[in-house]
Design an enzyme around this catalytic site. Sequence first.
Site, short mmCIF file in Angstrom:
data_model
loop_
_atom_site.label_atom_id
_atom_site.label_comp_id
_atom_site.label_asym_id
_atom_site.label_seq_id
_atom_site.Cartn_x
_atom_site.Cartn_y
_atom_site.Cartn_z
N LYS A 171 -4.05 18.07 -6.43
CA LYS A 171 -3.17 16.93 -6.11
C LYS A 171 -2.95 16.14 -7.39
O LYS A 171 -3.92 15.74 -8.05
CB LYS A 171 -3.83 16.01 -5.08
CG LYS A 171 -3.57 16.45 -3.64
CD LYS A 171 -4.31 15.56 -2.68
CE LYS A 171 -3.63 14.25 -2.43
NZ LYS A 171 -4.47 13.32 -1.64
C1 E4P Z 1 -3.29 11.62 1.10
O1 E4P Z 1 -2.95 12.52 0.40
C2 E4P Z 1 -3.32 10.21 0.66
O2 E4P Z 1 -4.16 10.12 -0.44
C3 E4P Z 1 -3.77 9.33 1.76
O3 E4P Z 1 -3.20 9.76 2.98
C4 E4P Z 1 -3.50 7.87 1.51
O4 E4P Z 1 -3.77 7.20 2.71
P1 E4P Z 1 -4.05 5.61 2.78
O5 E4P Z 1 -2.74 4.92 2.54
O6 E4P Z 1 -4.56 5.40 4.18
O7 E4P Z 1 -5.06 5.29 1.74
#
Ligand code: E4P
Length: 227
Positions: A86
């Site tokens: 990622k």
């Molecule tokens: C996923 O890839 C993201 O990092 C995550 O869903 C962010 O979520 P949040 O806004 O609840 O921190």
Amino acid sequence: MLYIIDDADIEKIRECVEFYPVDGVTTNPTIISKQHTDFSSLIRSIREIIGKERMLHIQTTSDTAEEIIKEAYALKEFVGGEFYIKIPISPEGLKATMYLSKNGINVTSTAIFTQQQALIAAKAGASFVAPYVNRLDNIASDGVKVVEEVVELFKLHNISAKVLAASFKTVEQIHKISLTGCHSITINPELYEKLIYHPLTLYAIDDFEKDWETVYGTNSILGLLNN
Ligand code: E4P
């Protein structure tokens, strides 16, 4: 639609994989840090629980293309199986994405907030782009609308990258995202449980059990199968 778990809690992941259809796990530095534990044993355990076929998306913590690329190779080697690095979208992130995607490493472009970010990440070679639905809603923007338009743009321009909608807080957000034709979502285990919860379902199951037991005196069919 793919259902991915956005968590690094080993017990919660184990439970989800046992009771729900799960296509993989996503993490980010915040999610991992919350576990306050050794990083390598944590990701090794996640891989062990989900197996080699399910996707595991792990986020880089570096901010230069050179370091991101090094981390991606090291993580791929360490984690094995269906691995995705990622990478938050940025000029350095895109440079790394172009290099890695050409050299056989799957990339998920993350921290996406606009349609153009998604298009450019896909053009750079990302396999998934991850728009943050709830964080958009929280700034009085429209997370569902952004995802809907990214899905449409990918269709319109014949782009093979998939949309991995992320950052959810409600079942309503998930329902609306599924209507957009979005390819995949990543949600925490608590929200996954809520997706199947309905009090009328619980009442119905309770009634079935009571009615059956009233007549047959057991809650099983097995002892009743006489030749
Ligand atoms: C996923 O890839 C993201 O990092 C995550 O869903 C962010 O979520 P949040 O806004 O609840 O921190």
